[in-house]
Design a protein around this motif. Structure first.
Motif, PDB file in Angstrom:
ATOM      1  N   PHE A 108       4.837  -2.218   0.594  1.00 42.00           N
ATOM      2  CA  PHE A 108       4.922  -2.078  -0.855  1.00 42.00           C
ATOM      3  C   PHE A 108       5.987  -3.035  -1.402  1.00 42.00           C
ATOM      4  O   PHE A 108       7.118  -3.066  -0.898  1.00 42.00           O
ATOM      5  N   ALA A 109       5.606  -3.798  -2.408  1.00 45.27           N
ATOM      6  CA  ALA A 109       6.572  -4.627  -3.137  1.00 45.27           C
ATOM      7  C   ALA A 109       7.079  -3.804  -4.315  1.00 45.27           C
ATOM      8  O   ALA A 109       6.283  -3.223  -5.065  1.00 45.27           O
ATOM      9  N   ILE A 110       8.391  -3.740  -4.474  1.00 42.69           N
ATOM     10  CA  ILE A 110       9.017  -2.866  -5.461  1.00 42.69           C
ATOM     11  C   ILE A 110       9.498  -3.678  -6.665  1.00 42.69           C
ATOM     12  O   ILE A 110      10.089  -4.752  -6.498  1.00 42.69           O
ATOM     13  N   ARG A 111       9.274  -3.177  -7.845  1.00 45.53           N
ATOM     14  CA  ARG A 111       9.761  -3.855  -9.046  1.00 45.53           C
ATOM     15  C   ARG A 111      11.295  -3.929  -9.018  1.00 45.53           C
ATOM     16  O   ARG A 111      11.958  -3.045  -8.446  1.00 45.53           O
ATOM     17  N   ALA A 128      12.828   4.060   1.183  1.00 46.95           N
ATOM     18  CA  ALA A 128      12.852   4.387   2.609  1.00 46.95           C
ATOM     19  C   ALA A 128      13.623   5.682   2.848  1.00 46.95           C
ATOM     20  O   ALA A 128      13.204   6.523   3.653  1.00 46.95           O
ATOM     21  N   PHE A 129      14.745   5.841   2.147  1.00 56.01           N
ATOM     22  CA  PHE A 129      15.537   7.058   2.289  1.00 56.01           C
ATOM     23  C   PHE A 129      14.729   8.285   1.889  1.00 56.01           C
ATOM     24  O   PHE A 129      14.759   9.324   2.577  1.00 56.01           O
ATOM     25  N   THR A 130      13.986   8.187   0.802  1.00 56.61           N
ATOM     26  CA  THR A 130      13.171   9.309   0.337  1.00 56.61           C
ATOM     27  C   THR A 130      12.092   9.662   1.347  1.00 56.61           C
ATOM     28  O   THR A 130      11.924  10.830   1.725  1.00 56.61           O
ATOM     29  N   VAL A 131      11.341   8.661   1.787  1.00 55.73           N
ATOM     30  CA  VAL A 131      10.241   8.915   2.724  1.00 55.73           C
ATOM     31  C   VAL A 131      10.778   9.472   4.041  1.00 55.73           C
ATOM     32  O   VAL A 131      10.254  10.468   4.571  1.00 55.73           O
ATOM     33  N   ASN A 132      11.836   8.870   4.564  1.00 56.48           N
ATOM     34  CA  ASN A 132      12.402   9.363   5.820  1.00 56.48           C
ATOM     35  C   ASN A 132      12.992  10.758   5.643  1.00 56.48           C
ATOM     36  O   ASN A 132      12.955  11.584   6.565  1.00 56.48           O
ATOM     37  N   GLY A 133      13.527  11.046   4.449  1.00 63.31           N
ATOM     38  CA  GLY A 133      14.063  12.374   4.188  1.00 63.31           C
ATOM     39  C   GLY A 133      12.991  13.440   4.229  1.00 63.31           C
ATOM     40  O   GLY A 133      13.207  14.540   4.748  1.00 63.31           O
ATOM     41  N   VAL A 158       9.318  -2.559   1.086  1.00 63.22           N
ATOM     42  CA  VAL A 158       9.455  -1.445   2.021  1.00 63.22           C
ATOM     43  C   VAL A 158       8.172  -1.324   2.828  1.00 63.22           C
ATOM     44  O   VAL A 158       7.074  -1.558   2.311  1.00 63.22           O
ATOM     45  N   GLU A 159       8.329  -0.995   4.104  1.00 65.25           N
ATOM     46  CA  GLU A 159       7.186  -0.787   4.988  1.00 65.25           C
ATOM     47  C   GLU A 159       7.155   0.664   5.454  1.00 65.25           C
ATOM     48  O   GLU A 159       8.193   1.225   5.808  1.00 65.25           O
ATOM     49  N   LEU A 160       5.957   1.227   5.477  1.00 61.22           N
ATOM     50  CA  LEU A 160       5.746   2.553   6.039  1.00 61.22           C
ATOM     51  C   LEU A 160       4.910   2.397   7.302  1.00 61.22           C
ATOM     52  O   LEU A 160       3.777   1.892   7.238  1.00 61.22           O
ATOM     53  N   HIS A 161       5.470   2.829   8.429  1.00 60.60           N
ATOM     54  CA  HIS A 161       4.800   2.714   9.715  1.00 60.60           C
ATOM     55  C   HIS A 161       4.187   4.059  10.077  1.00 60.60           C
ATOM     56  O   HIS A 161       4.886   5.079  10.140  1.00 60.60           O
ATOM     57  N   LEU A 162       2.890   4.052  10.341  1.00 60.43           N
ATOM     58  CA  LEU A 162       2.141   5.285  10.587  1.00 60.43           C
ATOM     59  C   LEU A 162       1.859   5.490  12.070  1.00 60.43           C
ATOM     60  O   LEU A 162       1.767   4.528  12.839  1.00 60.43           O
ATOM     61  N   SER A 163       1.669   6.742  12.435  1.00 60.36           N
ATOM     62  CA  SER A 163       1.301   7.072  13.808  1.00 60.36           C
ATOM     63  C   SER A 163      -0.203   6.967  14.020  1.00 60.36           C
ATOM     64  O   SER A 163      -0.677   6.773  15.139  1.00 60.36           O
ATOM     65  N   LYS A 164      -0.967   7.102  12.940  1.00 59.39           N
ATOM     66  CA  LYS A 164      -2.422   6.942  12.974  1.00 59.39           C
ATOM     67  C   LYS A 164      -2.862   6.551  11.573  1.00 59.39           C
ATOM     68  O   LYS A 164      -2.197   6.877  10.584  1.00 59.39           O
TER      69      LYS A 164
END
Length: 542
Positions: A108-111, A128-133, A158-164
């Protein structure tokens, strides 16, 4: 709490007098000076909301605010993406997003012009802090179980890495408010800092909450600059309407015939679906959940597919809507009617004669009392419903009356959810579902889904559902969601395994002050609460 005050958040002196009355008296008054001060308050709205809608943990997205059981726009916080009225995914904080070919990395590219209400810039690190939280919090109601970690690549990526692969991630992100890493703490729910269109001005727990327009918001400034939500039970909300103390108040179909001077009844279309789970396996099984809790599974009546198909054919949904909802609803045939991913093959037309023929052919013969039997098994079962919901009670009894014509004895059983859950896999249960995402389609129909109360298992359906999740283009997933319901040969659809009997989508009803323009917006999900305010920033007075 940090609340900047500017000219836009200042209203007229008469409005302040009205608000002072509200703040001083709380929910008892809900008062803004009643109707006489209405013309002086064109930039504010007073909303009466069910007392159960007040967030127990406050306005904290890492717990449940916005992203819990009843999803809605978080108002105070911004989200990475959001859903348009047609449920397409559009950007909010994210200016663009893309997915890797294997479906495992979302970028995701953030404004770069978003700031929190305390003046701090919002960056990818906060995302990232929010998602990891959420991932790390056992108490979070947001479903990001598919995400292994979020990584801030730079201040604006920001990158979100998924397990599936799981593209329903986007629908969770559409209601997950982003919180500031530097300012988040144990008291955040009571003193939230966000970058959304509103700031929390005041919260009197058990009574009211006041939002004001955020002067630092990067988007279009809210037209409705002040939003006051008072928490009331239904009788108190109706009394507030009678006195002219609120601008819009929730109500139910049982009061739809009432009239109040200066107000009109408004019905919002929903995907707030009522449906009955029909266990598909014989009695005698056990399902172990939560480590060591064993539940009985199966039902010797509904395990016969002929019975389940007959029930779907026999129910007169229009009659149910007229008798129970006073006409305020639409027939339901799935958990997400009208959504881009919903299958037209879920629709079933009432045919009581065909229903009787199915049961006759399956060997269910009428007994002396008119109730069918087969091989010593009486065509009878309990139908559980939540006893604190009068509409569900009336719905259960209407279904019982209708199925009696078919020779099936339905015994409505009201209870608390603690009383209902022990029976969730062995007796039909009247549920309320529906959201602005296909997540429930997956969970109610996947073999190991948390909502597979019918205990139906199908490798074919599971494969379609997994294919739907794996698409890197959300629109490409729609075809697989539909095939999962019926592919021309099998599926949980009424002509297939008929694992559910869907009944009605319940309109959300409100008494609204004349002159208040509150557009429908996207169909409201299950839960008669905060989703009303999804588009409150654009409400106007005329």
């Amino acid at each position: 709490m940090h609340c900047a005050v500017t000219r836009r958040s200042l209203l007229s002196a008469s409005m302040f007098a009205a608000t002072a009355s509200l703040v001083g008296c709380g929910a008892d008054a809900a008062s803004r000076g009643s109707a006489q001060d209405h013309d002086a308050s064109k930039n504010q709205v007073v909303v009466a909301m069910n007392a159960t809608s007040e967030p127990a943990a406050g306005f904290d997205p890492l717990v449940s605010w916005g992203c819990g059981e009843h999803v809605h726009a978080p108002l105070i916080q911004s989200t990475l993406v959001t859903t348009a009225d047609d449920l397409s995914i559009v950007g909010d904080l994210a200016t663009e997003h893309l997915c890797s070919s294997d479906g495992l990395v979302w970028t995701f590219a953030i404004r770069d012009d978003a700031v929190f209400s305390n003046g701090d810039p919002l960056t990818a690190s906060d995302v990232a802090f929010t998602v990891n939280g959420v991932i790390e919090s056992p108490g979070s109601e947001a479903d990001l179980s598919m995400v292994e970690r979020a990584v801030a690549v730079s201040d604006t990526v920001v990158e979100l890495h998924l397990s599936k692969p799981n593209n329903t991630l986007l629908y969770t992100l559409a209601v997950l408010g982003i919180v500031p890493e530097a300012s988040y703490g144990d008291d955040y729910g009571h003193n939230p800092i966000g970058s959304g269109p509103y700031v929390l001005k005041r919260w009197d727990q058990g009574q009211q909450v006041i939002f004001e327009a955020n002067p630092g918001y990067y988007g279009e400034a809210p037209v409705m600059e002040r939003v006051i939500v008072v928490f009331m039970d239904e009788d108190a909300a109706l009394a507030a309407v009678q006195k002219g103390d609120v601008d819009i108040a929730y109500t139910f179909a049982t009061h739809a015939d009432r009239t109040f001077d200066g107000y009109e009844l408004t019905a919002f279309k929903t995907v707030d679906s009522r449906g009955i789970s029909l266990p598909c396996i014989p009695a005698g099984g056990t399902r172990v959940l939560e480590g060591d809790i064993a539940y009985h599974t199966g039902n010797d009546v509904t395990c016969d597919v002929a019975v389940r198909r007959a029930i779907n054919l026999a129910i007169d949904r229009e009659q149910l809507i007229d008798n129970v909802l006073n006409g305020y609803g639409r027939p339901a045939f799935s958990v997400g009617d009208g959504m881009p991913w919903s299958s037209p093959d879920m629709r079933v037309e009432r045919d009581i004669d065909a229903a009787r023929a199915l049961l006759d052919e399956a060997g269910w013969k009428s007994g002396t009392d008119g109730i069918r039997e087969r091989d010593g098994v009486r065509a009878a079962f309990d139908l559980w419903y939540s006893s604190d919901d009068s509409v569900r009670q009336a719905t259960a009894h209407e279904v019982a009356n209708q199925l009696a014509e078919l020779g099936i004895e339905v015994k409505p059983q009201g209870g608390s959810w603690d009383e209902i859950y022990p029976h969730q896999f062995e007796q039909p249960v009247l549920w309320g579902w529906g959201s602005n995402a296909p997540v429930e389609v997956y969970e109610l129909n996947y073999s190991t889904g948390w909502g597979n109360y019918s205990c139906r298992e199908s490798a074919v359906t599971d494969a379609y559902l997994d294919q739907a999740l794996a698409q890197t283009d959300v629109e490409a997933s729609y075809e697989y969601w539909k095939k999962a319901m019926w592919d021309g040969t099998e599926g949980p659809a009424p002509q297939g395994d008929a694992s559910w009997a869907w009944l009605a989508n319940v309109d959300h009803l409100y008494f609204k002050r004349e002159g208040l323009v509150a557009p429908q917006g996207k169909a409201q999900p299950h839960g008669h609460g905060w989703s009303l305010l999804n588009n409150v920033a654009s409400w106007t007075w005329k």
